[in-house]
Motif scaffolding. Sequence first.
Motif, PDB file in Angstrom:
ATOM      1  N   LEU A  57       0.841  -0.890   0.040  1.00 36.78           N
ATOM      2  CA  LEU A  57       0.083   0.108   0.136  1.00 36.78           C
ATOM      3  C   LEU A  57       1.059   1.395  -0.141  1.00 36.78           C
ATOM      4  O   LEU A  57       0.429   2.655  -0.424  1.00 36.78           O
ATOM      5  N   LEU A  58       1.849   0.730   0.474  1.00 36.19           N
ATOM      6  CA  LEU A  58       2.827   2.374   0.297  1.00 36.19           C
ATOM      7  C   LEU A  58       3.104   3.000  -1.018  1.00 36.19           C
ATOM      8  O   LEU A  58       2.869   3.847  -1.190  1.00 36.19           O
ATOM      9  N   LEU A  59       3.140   1.988  -2.024  1.00 38.96           N
ATOM     10  CA  LEU A  59       3.311   3.022  -3.253  1.00 38.96           C
ATOM     11  C   LEU A  59       2.099   4.032  -3.800  1.00 38.96           C
ATOM     12  O   LEU A  59       2.355   4.435  -4.382  1.00 38.96           O
ATOM     13  N   PRO A  60       0.908   3.136  -3.463  1.00 37.69           N
ATOM     14  CA  PRO A  60      -0.441   4.111  -4.441  1.00 37.69           C
ATOM     15  C   PRO A  60       0.330   5.677  -3.194  1.00 37.69           C
ATOM     16  O   PRO A  60      -0.226   6.405  -3.957  1.00 37.69           O
ATOM     17  N   PHE A  61       0.836   5.831  -1.783  1.00 40.27           N
ATOM     18  CA  PHE A  61       0.410   6.602  -1.179  1.00 40.27           C
ATOM     19  C   PHE A  61       1.893   7.435  -1.760  1.00 40.27           C
ATOM     20  O   PHE A  61       2.335   8.837  -1.288  1.00 40.27           O
ATOM     21  N   LEU A  62       3.279   6.930  -2.172  1.00 42.49           N
ATOM     22  CA  LEU A  62       4.333   7.419  -2.554  1.00 42.49           C
ATOM     23  C   LEU A  62       4.085   8.490  -3.752  1.00 42.49           C
ATOM     24  O   LEU A  62       4.210   9.213  -3.800  1.00 42.49           O
ATOM     25  N   PHE A  63       3.417   7.934  -4.443  1.00 41.06           N
ATOM     26  CA  PHE A  63       2.932   8.525  -5.528  1.00 41.06           C
ATOM     27  C   PHE A  63       1.776   9.631  -5.093  1.00 41.06           C
ATOM     28  O   PHE A  63       1.605  10.439  -5.826  1.00 41.06           O
ATOM     29  N   ALA A  64       1.033   9.286  -4.626  1.00 38.96           N
ATOM     30  CA  ALA A  64       0.437  10.485  -4.480  1.00 38.96           C
ATOM     31  C   ALA A  64       0.764  11.641  -3.636  1.00 38.96           C
ATOM     32  O   ALA A  64       0.799  13.157  -3.519  1.00 38.96           O
ATOM     33  N   ALA A  65       1.901  11.372  -2.819  1.00 32.44           N
ATOM     34  CA  ALA A  65       3.205  11.936  -1.835  1.00 32.44           C
ATOM     35  C   ALA A  65       3.888  13.237  -2.930  1.00 32.44           C
ATOM     36  O   ALA A  65       3.727  14.539  -2.917  1.00 32.44           O
ATOM     37  N   LEU A  66       4.100  12.571  -3.991  1.00 31.98           N
ATOM     38  CA  LEU A  66       4.940  13.148  -5.363  1.00 31.98           C
ATOM     39  C   LEU A  66       3.612  14.094  -5.632  1.00 31.98           C
ATOM     40  O   LEU A  66       4.033  15.156  -6.405  1.00 31.98           O
ATOM     41  N   LEU A  67       2.728  13.539  -5.959  1.00 36.40           N
ATOM     42  CA  LEU A  67       1.549  14.471  -6.999  1.00 36.40           C
ATOM     43  C   LEU A  67       1.169  15.895  -6.244  1.00 36.40           C
ATOM     44  O   LEU A  67       1.900  16.827  -6.538  1.00 36.40           O
ATOM     45  N   ALA A  68       1.662  15.972  -4.810  1.00 35.46           N
ATOM     46  CA  ALA A  68       0.808  16.729  -3.802  1.00 35.46           C
ATOM     47  C   ALA A  68       2.546  18.373  -3.855  1.00 35.46           C
ATOM     48  O   ALA A  68       2.395  19.070  -3.767  1.00 35.46           O
ATOM     49  N   LEU A  69       3.614  17.274  -3.948  1.00 31.91           N
ATOM     50  CA  LEU A  69       4.587  18.252  -4.296  1.00 31.91           C
ATOM     51  C   LEU A  69       4.941  19.034  -5.589  1.00 31.91           C
ATOM     52  O   LEU A  69       4.844  20.006  -5.426  1.00 31.91           O
ATOM     53  N   VAL A  70       4.726  18.354  -6.481  1.00 31.14           N
ATOM     54  CA  VAL A  70       4.580  18.439  -7.765  1.00 31.14           C
ATOM     55  C   VAL A  70       3.067  20.145  -7.851  1.00 31.14           C
ATOM     56  O   VAL A  70       3.453  21.029  -8.174  1.00 31.14           O
ATOM     57  N   ALA A  71       1.795  19.355  -6.882  1.00 29.65           N
ATOM     58  CA  ALA A  71       1.348  20.707  -7.056  1.00 29.65           C
ATOM     59  C   ALA A  71       1.901  21.820  -6.650  1.00 29.65           C
ATOM     60  O   ALA A  71       1.332  23.339  -6.755  1.00 29.65           O
ATOM     61  N   ILE A  72       2.709  21.410  -5.161  1.00 27.43           N
ATOM     62  CA  ILE A  72       2.753  22.997  -4.562  1.00 27.43           C
ATOM     63  C   ILE A  72       3.674  23.289  -5.319  1.00 27.43           C
ATOM     64  O   ILE A  72       3.815  24.459  -5.637  1.00 27.43           O
ATOM     65  N   VAL A  73       4.878  23.141  -6.175  1.00 28.82           N
ATOM     66  CA  VAL A  73       5.542  23.362  -7.068  1.00 28.82           C
ATOM     67  C   VAL A  73       5.173  24.625  -8.145  1.00 28.82           C
ATOM     68  O   VAL A  73       5.314  25.804  -8.245  1.00 28.82           O
ATOM     69  N   LEU A  74       3.875  23.733  -8.477  1.00 29.96           N
ATOM     70  CA  LEU A  74       3.100  24.129 -10.355  1.00 29.96           C
ATOM     71  C   LEU A  74       1.983  25.223  -9.130  1.00 29.96           C
ATOM     72  O   LEU A  74       1.241  25.798 -10.465  1.00 29.96           O
ATOM     73  N   ARG A  75       1.641  25.345  -8.090  1.00 24.86           N
ATOM     74  CA  ARG A  75       0.734  26.270  -7.233  1.00 24.86           C
ATOM     75  C   ARG A  75      -0.445  25.335  -8.369  1.00 24.86           C
ATOM     76  O   ARG A  75      -1.143  26.029  -8.569  1.00 24.86           O
ATOM     77  N   SER A  76      -0.951  23.793  -8.148  1.00 24.63           N
ATOM     78  CA  SER A  76      -1.902  23.064  -9.394  1.00 24.63           C
ATOM     79  C   SER A  76      -3.152  22.783  -7.930  1.00 24.63           C
ATOM     80  O   SER A  76      -2.743  22.034  -7.121  1.00 24.63           O
ATOM     81  N   ARG A  77      -4.326  23.813  -7.867  1.00 19.45           N
ATOM     82  CA  ARG A  77      -5.228  22.771  -6.581  1.00 19.45           C
ATOM     83  C   ARG A  77      -6.102  21.815  -7.481  1.00 19.45           C
ATOM     84  O   ARG A  77      -6.011  21.100  -6.917  1.00 19.45           O
ATOM     85  N   LEU A  78      -5.550  21.183  -9.079  1.00 23.13           N
ATOM     86  CA  LEU A  78      -6.226  20.444  -9.408  1.00 23.13           C
ATOM     87  C   LEU A  78      -5.780  19.002  -8.887  1.00 23.13           C
ATOM     88  O   LEU A  78      -6.201  17.878  -8.489  1.00 23.13           O
ATOM     89  N   LEU A  79      -4.191  19.273  -8.978  1.00 21.76           N
ATOM     90  CA  LEU A  79      -3.120  17.377  -8.392  1.00 21.76           C
ATOM     91  C   LEU A  79      -3.355  17.783  -7.316  1.00 21.76           C
ATOM     92  O   LEU A  79      -3.181  16.496  -6.599  1.00 21.76           O
ATOM     93  N   MET A  80      -3.513  18.896  -6.688  1.00 20.71           N
ATOM     94  CA  MET A  80      -3.439  17.959  -4.913  1.00 20.71           C
ATOM     95  C   MET A  80      -4.739  17.693  -4.727  1.00 20.71           C
ATOM     96  O   MET A  80      -4.933  17.003  -4.080  1.00 20.71           O
TER      97      MET A  80
END
Length: 198
Positions: A57-80
């Motif tokens: 179960l760590l795999l999808p949660f790692l993917f979600a955490a990476l998406l959150a980091l990209v959303a912070i960099v891009l200031r994307s509400r949709l990705l977050m």
Amino acid sequence: MIRNALGSLLGLIGATAAVWSPFRAWYDGRHGRDYRIEELFSSAGITEDKAALLGSLLLPFLFAALLALVAIVLRSRLLMAFSGVVVLGFAVLWMVRQGQAAGSLSVGGDGAGLGDGVANAFGAGALLILAAAVMSGRPRRRDRVAREPVPEPGSYPEPYPERGQRGPSSEPPYPEPVEDPAHPPAPSAWPPPPKDHS
């Protein structure tokens, strides 16, 4: 600016909680990293087989955490928001499959039943979606155009300089018309104005 900073902070907390949740107990003391990810989608359901770390179960949660980091960099509400949906979706899917395997889900204070890892996962998903709601995102193009400074009224260059005068550029002045005696101007079709006899 403040909303983006606050949303980024909530997103970081949510991403950290999502990655940390598989290392906590999920059901009957069994950690989330022990559940194989393919068991959530197979007809056999959840078994007692132990999973590899990146196959759990760590795999999808790692993917979600990476998406959150990209959303912070891009200031994307949709990705977050999408990262929060991923965390909540896999947590709900696990609960459905675990309920099918155990017959029912229970909550116990002695380590039996649902553990705090599930609570961490749901809390992480809620924080990520809240972060998306708090963030203001990137400014739209219309907002950027509206913020551009408007020139002063006297700063516009004259579009059509007077005849015989130099404009704002280095172009030569307009030449005066020269009459050609061999080709006199054509007579006007309009009658001459009446003379004033007063």
